[in-house]
Enzyme design. Structure first.
Site, short mmCIF file in Angstrom:
data_model
loop_
_atom_site.label_atom_id
_atom_site.label_comp_id
_atom_site.label_asym_id
_atom_site.label_seq_id
_atom_site.Cartn_x
_atom_site.Cartn_y
_atom_site.Cartn_z
N LEU A 275 -1.73 1.69 1.02
CA LEU A 275 -0.30 1.63 1.34
C LEU A 275 0.77 1.94 0.11
CD1 LEU A 275 1.80 1.35 3.79
CD2 LEU A 275 1.48 -1.08 3.36
N TYR B 136 -18.83 2.07 5.17
CA TYR B 136 -18.27 1.51 3.58
C TYR B 136 -18.66 0.23 3.72
CZ TYR B 136 -15.14 -0.36 0.43
OH TYR B 136 -14.63 -1.18 -0.51
N PHE C 128 -18.74 -2.37 -10.56
CA PHE C 128 -17.57 -1.96 -9.69
C PHE C 128 -17.94 -0.42 -9.26
CE2 PHE C 128 -15.61 -4.82 -12.69
CZ PHE C 128 -14.86 -5.39 -12.06
N ALA C 129 -19.10 0.20 -9.91
CA ALA C 129 -19.09 1.62 -9.64
C ALA C 129 -19.47 1.76 -8.02
CB ALA C 129 -20.03 2.29 -10.49
N LYS D 146 -21.74 -2.21 1.55
CA LYS D 146 -21.35 -3.50 0.84
C LYS D 146 -22.11 -4.72 1.11
CE LYS D 146 -18.03 -2.07 -2.12
NZ LYS D 146 -17.72 -2.23 -3.52
N PHE E 105 -9.70 -8.72 -0.96
CA PHE E 105 -8.54 -8.20 -0.09
C PHE E 105 -8.12 -7.01 -0.36
CE2 PHE E 105 -8.89 -11.29 3.65
CZ PHE E 105 -10.33 -12.10 3.14
N1 UDP Z 1 -1.14 2.16 5.85
C1 UDP Z 1 -0.02 2.95 6.44
N2 UDP Z 1 0.38 4.06 5.83
C2 UDP Z 1 -0.51 4.60 4.76
C3 UDP Z 1 -1.45 3.80 4.25
C4 UDP Z 1 -1.80 2.76 4.85
O1 UDP Z 1 0.72 2.49 7.52
O2 UDP Z 1 0.18 5.49 4.23
C5 UDP Z 1 -1.44 1.05 6.64
C6 UDP Z 1 -2.97 0.81 7.16
O3 UDP Z 1 -3.06 1.59 8.25
C7 UDP Z 1 -3.15 -0.72 6.98
C8 UDP Z 1 -2.38 -1.09 5.88
O4 UDP Z 1 -1.37 -0.16 5.73
O5 UDP Z 1 -2.71 -1.25 8.27
C9 UDP Z 1 -3.30 -1.24 4.69
O6 UDP Z 1 -3.63 0.02 4.42
P1 UDP Z 1 -4.61 0.36 3.04
O7 UDP Z 1 -5.25 1.61 3.19
O8 UDP Z 1 -3.68 0.12 1.72
O9 UDP Z 1 -5.89 -0.90 2.97
P2 UDP Z 1 -6.92 -1.34 4.00
O10 UDP Z 1 -6.44 -2.61 4.36
O11 UDP Z 1 -7.08 -0.31 4.76
O12 UDP Z 1 -8.13 -1.43 2.93
#
Ligand code: UDP
Length: 335
Positions: A190, A141, A73-74, A145, A169
């Site tokens: 998010l 990133y 995971f690291a 991967k 996901f």
């Molecule tokens: N997002 C948002 N506000 C936040 C963080 C994320 O609107 O403070 C949106 C971001 O633009 C994406 C979705 O939420 O459309 C999921 O983002 P997250 O960073 O959680 O995961 P990602 O899919 O980028 O890995």
């Protein structure tokens, strides 16, 4: 099995460690704690603080412990940082993985479960995303991967490494006991950011982009509960044989928009959660959700959490009892 878990003090890693020990495996965690938390490591596992790229350390651990497998995971995880400082990601996420693999080859450890990402599909050719959708990573990133997946595949062909790359996901939620959960600094995801508003730590949630080609104009993601992800790792490990390679998309198969996540959080917390509509965040893809048919068919994996509100409620249980994450007073007094 005896398993070395790198990054086992991190968010997904710590949940996988618990699932492994629950399943009867013996676990040694190797984590440099640059982002992980010692407190997140299940007490039934041993923790060694050190670096995956320290070949003297990993070599001596492998010689002494005779692991059957490694769960890896690291890694650095922040996409924005990878754009600004790509070599840091190539060095840590690729270079250190290569050094780890060299030690595995030397000590004849031929099983690895690897944390991969759906980000390597970039803007996917089609959704739901099955494993044969072309890989077109859009960020350092994601390219890093994918580079590791190539190193694993080449190791599989050359010296019989068996590996499962789980293409995550959006990991979300926390343990059922709410004693381990998500605690990143800085937090970019998010759900934790939405819940910080409900906790009064932020005035409003920034909503990045309202003009996407989706039903409500906001991005769609597939939120997969971290305990379901952990279960996928345990199943992958059990099925994996030296010399074979497996790639699995690990998601629920259901997409939820940013607005739907915020609405779920309002329902769960009872807080109005004000929103500040912002421009799109660079690199965000409109729609990502999994076709998880392969992992279901081959490993019998079925996510227990399929309802967004339940996933948000699980995260809320953790954040509301640990408003400062692993550093809060409740966590300190409990230890
Ligand atoms: N997002 C948002 N506000 C936040 C963080 C994320 O609107 O403070 C949106 C971001 O633009 C994406 C979705 O939420 O459309 C999921 O983002 P997250 O960073 O959680 O995961 P990602 O899919 O980028 O890995």
């Amino acid at each position: 099995m005896k398993v070395l878990v790198t990054g086992g003090a991190g968010y997904v890693g710590s949940h996988a460690v618990r699932a492994l020990v629950d399943a009867g495996h013996e676990v040694l965690v190797l984590d440099n704690l640059c982002a992980g938390h010692a407190r997140a490591v299940d007490r039934r596992a041993r923790l060694i603080v050190g670096d995956v790229g320290d070949s003297a350390l990993t070599g001596s651990l492998m010689a002494r412990e005779r692991f059957d497998a490694v769960m890896h995971f690291a890694a650095y995880i922040e996409v924005g940082e990878s754009v600004k400082d790509p070599l840091k990601f190539y060095d840590n996420n690729v270079g250190n993985t290569v050094r780890l693999l060299m030690q595995m080859q030397r000590h004849d450890i031929r099983r690895m479960v690897f944390s991969s990402t759906c980000a390597l599909y970039g803007i996917p050719e089609r959704t739901p995303i099955s494993e044969d959708v072309p890989r077109r990573p859009e960020s350092p990133y994601a390219r890093v991967k994918l580079a590791v997946e190539w190193a694993l595949a080449d190791s599989c062909a050359a010296w019989g490494l068996g590996f499962a790359a789980l293409r995550y996901f959006n990991a979300a939620g926390a343990s059922a006991a709410a004693d381990i959960g998500e605690d990143h600094d800085p937090e970019t995801h998010l759900i934790p950011n939405v819940l910080k508003v409900a906790l009064g730590q932020k005035d409003a949630v920034m909503l990045f982009g309202t003009d996407y080609d989706t039903p409500d104009g906001t991005c769609i993601r597939d939120y997969i509960h971290v305990e379901d992800l952990a279960d996928a790792h345990v199943r992958a490990l059990a099925a994996l044989k030296p010399g074979e390679q497996r790639h699995y998309n690990t998601g629920t198969g259901h997409g939820a928009s940013v607005r739907e996540v915020i609405d779920a959080a309002r329902a769960v917390t009872g807080h109005p959660i004000p929103v500040r509509e912002c421009p799109r965040r660079a690199g965000d893809v409109p729609r990502l959700f999994a076709d998880a048919g392969l992992i279901r068919a081959e490993l019998g994996w079925t996510p227990r959490f399929t309802n967004l509100r339940d996933i948000v409620a699980s995260a809320w249980k953790w954040h509301s009892t640990h408003p400062l994450g692993f550093n809060d007073r409740a966590a300190k007094s409990a230890s």
